[in-house]
Design a protein around this motif. Structure first.
Motif: not given
Ligand SMILES: Nc1ncnc2c1ncn2[C@@H]1O[C@H](COP(=O)(O)OP(=O)(O)O)[C@@H](O)[C@H]1O
Ligand SMILES: [Mg+2]
Lengths: 436, 250
Positions: A6, A42, A60
């Protein structure tokens, strides 16, 4: 673990906010969204039921850059990349960015405004409270929160009371990159005042040499007695992942109709949520997913009947071939006092070969006792009798299969409510079939 | 044009056709009659190339080809046409779109140019008139919700559009009233020429009053047990199939 992934996104969001040029109330909503994204991380398949079938962690992990120029601005190249979806009265958005001149050059009728958030936040403060602040506070989907925190150019479309847009308004989102992995956060807010009418097409397309992620959010506010036809046509490049969130809020006697059409992309996840907030509100959520190669398409819908006398219809169809995967989860929620709700859900799937994966699940949460709620799901194959009949007339096997597949899929397209669009989409579908 | 020699066909290991031979030349009309279950539709399906039939012996030559080697679509493009006993309903495909694709597939196969929508419509209107078919039927989905009679009429319409060399009509007459029967017969007679051949499969003689055959064959138990001229059809009509069954019971 997830915090590892993230960090990059958080940095990007901070930078986007710093250059957003938006007033304080927008900034604080976006800061809140970022905070909540940070806290949630996520979604993980094992911990989050709603993401059970879709693993986004490999996606991601990619070092996406949010500041990559789209490979071209040449009109003929864009036309080609749009695969027939660059229709009249279209606004071109590239990697989540749109020039003010492009917006201003659209000739819109009186009573219709289309603006970038950065140019007109104050003018729309009334709706942004719900569309951004409350959203940031209540939304639970991390991708949608990330979009809220990190978008570049949000677009706001407002249709004034009683105004009917006679032509569809088309926003074409291009995602793509020449070299580096790139991420885009397209954001569209549609606000239709009382008794207005509009057709809004969002097309997601692009050409890319590198992996991309399109993380789109659209919110649609349907005023009392307003009618909105919303098309979401996704034909992204093969390397592009597509995550979308659509929330529609429908007031009394309002009608929201969405057609969600998936033709491209690698990993695709759509979240569609409709809240019927006023009496006699109705919605139609139709979907068509054409899945081939190793594509993975996951459609999650939620229709929430919050007050009495609401109607909802849903027809989701899927065509899956090669090693494709298609997921459908259709939630219908009926609040305790939402009596006389009438909800119909149908999910039909066509498998073109062995080796495909289908997961289809209705999710009914009904707390009122005087409701009609029906649902059904089918999984089938092309009809051998029909295939032989066509071939016996000289139509080649591949074409015969395409014809029957097109026929299966057209039910959704024909229901799109606008004849011209149905024809265009029908052609688009033929193009898709001929590419295979 | 068509030469079937000692054809043996099984379905799931069960013998259906057991040594059928038939020779059809250009310009001829052959009637094949026989009781239910004698193998008439099986023969029609094998000729058209439907899956699920095992040819265990014999041969079929058509226009110089080994017919069994050709895919169904290639047989059609080479001029073979089967009017189905039970035409299939295909929702979502318009009659017109379907027929245009079929016609163009055949034209491309023959090295001709494709017809465009305008030309196609002209031809279609012209043929539809012969069969008293309404234009609106062209726009409808293929056979979907058609009555029995409409389906049969549509088969003959397709036949006229595709202008086959060899047409096989599988019980096109069943379920038709006398008016429809006449219209359908007119359609078939339009096709008749020294270059074409027709195989009329029927259970009843009455169609043969309108489409007069050059030869009549009785199919029983997977074999042609008797052949004659149009008189044989009248004899069958008079005496029924009982005597065939007695005479040729296996
Ligand atoms: N697909 C099939 N599976 C099993 N039996 C079949 C199949 N098709 C035909 N048959 C059998 O073959 C025989 C001949 O059938 P058919 O050719 O339809 O006869 P007709 O058209 O003369 O009435 C019948 O006994 C029928 O039951
Ligand atoms: Mg039969």
């Amino acid at each position: 673990m997830t915090s590892d992934f993230t960090g990059r996104y958080i940095d990007q969001a901070r930078r986007a906010q710093a250059t957003s040029g938006a007033p304080g109330f927008v900034a604080s909503a976006r800061a809140l969204a970022l905070q909540r994204f940070e806290a949630l991380g996520f979604p993980q398949r094992r911990k989050n039921e709603a993401w059970k079938y879709t693993n986004v962690l490999p996606l991601v992990k990619v070092d996406f850059d949010d500041d990559v120029a789209y490979p071209t601005s040449d009109p003929t190249a864009l036309e080609r990349h749009a695969r027939g979806l660059l229709w009249a009265k279209a606004l071109v958005v590239t990697n989540g960015r749109v020039d003010r001149e492009r917006v201003d050059s659209l000739k819109l009728p009186a009573g219709v405004r289309l603006e970038r958030l950065r140019d007109a936040a104050d003018a729309h403060a009334d709706v942004l409270e719900a569309a951004l602040s409350r959203f940031a506070d209540q939304e639970t989907n991390p991708f949608a929160l990330l979009n809220t925190a990190a978008f570049h150019d949000a677009l706001i479309l407002r249709v004034a009371k009683g105004v009917a847009l006679d032509e569809p308004l088309c926003v074409v989102h291009f995602s793509g990159s020449q070299r580096d992995p790139s991420i885009a956060h397209p954001r569209l807010l549609v606000v239709c005042d009382e008794s207005s009418e509009a057709t809004v097409i969002e097309a997601f397309v692009g050409h890319s040499e590198a992996p991309c992620l399109t993380n789109a959010v659209s919110e649609v506010f349907v005023g009392a007695n307003a009618t909105i036809n919303h098309l979401h046509v996704q034909w992204e490049a093969p390397q592009t992942a597509h995550v979308s969130t659509t929330n529609a809020y429908v007031r009394r006697d309002g009608r929201y109709r969405q057609q969600l059409i998936n033709l491209g992309g690698s990993l695709v996840r759509n979240n569609v949520r409709t809240l019927l907030q006023g009496e006699n509100a109705e919605c139609t959520l139709n979907g068509l997913s054409m899945v081939r190669g190793t594509q993975h398409v996951d459609n999650q819908t939620s229709i929430e009947h919050l007050v009495p006398n609401g109607n909802s219809w849903q027809l989701y169809k899927g065509v899956v071939s090669d090693q494709g995967t298609l997921v459908f989860n259709g939630r219908i929620f009926v609040e305790k006092d939402a009596q006389k709700t009438d909800a119909k859900q149908q999910n039909n799937n066509l498998l073109l070969n062995e080796g495909t994966t289908i997961n289809s699940k209705p999710q009914l949460e009904i707390f009122a006792d005087d409701v009609k709620c029906t649902h059904g799901a089918t999984v089938g194959r092309l009809d051998a009798e029909g295939l032989f009949y066509l071939r016996a007339r000289g139509i080649g096997e591949a074409e015969a299969r395409n014809m029957l597949t097109h026929a299966f899929a057209s039910e959704v397209i024909d229901a799109c409510g606008v004849d011209d669009l149905a024809e265009l989409l029908s052609e688009t579908l033929r193009g898709w079939l001929n590419e295979g | 044009m068509l030469e079937i020699k000692d054809l043996h066909v099984e379905v799931d290991g069960k013998p259906i056709l057991r040594g059928l031979s038939l020779s059809v030349k250009a310009g001829e009309v052959h009637a094949i009659m026989g009781p239910n279950g004698s193998g008439k539709s099986t023969l029609a399906h094998v000729l058209a190339g439907r899956d699920g039939y095992q040819v265990t012996a014999g041969s079929i030559r058509y226009q110089g080809h080994d017919l069994l080697e050709l895919a169904p679509e290639d047989r059609a493009r080479e001029g073979l046409f089967l009017a189905f006993q039970y035409p299939v309903e295909i929702p979502g495909v318009s009659n017109m779109y379907f027929l245009k694709a079929a016609l163009n597939a055949k034209r491309v196969h023959r090295g001709e140019t494709e017809v465009d929508a305008f030309e196609f419509l002209k031809i279609a209107r012209d043929r539809a008139k012969v069969l008293e078919i309404d234009d609106s039927m062209l726009k409808r989905a293929l056979n979907e919700g058609f009555s029995g009679g409409e389906k049969k009429r549509n088969e003959i319409f397709q036949m006229l559009m595709l202008d086959p060399l060899l047409a096989i009509l599988d019980e096109t007459d069943s379920g038709l009233d006398i008016d429809a029967l006449q219209v359908v017969s007119r359609g078939v007679n339009t096709l008749r020429s020294p270059e074409n051949a027709v195989i009329v499969i029927t259970h009843y003689q009455r169609l043969l009053n309108h489409i007069v055959p050059d030869f009549t064959h009785v199919l029983y138990n997977g074999r042609i047990v008797k052949s004659g001229d149009k008189g044989l059809a009248l004899e069958l009509e008079e005496r029924g199939y009982g005597w065939v069954e007695q005479e040729f019971a296996a």
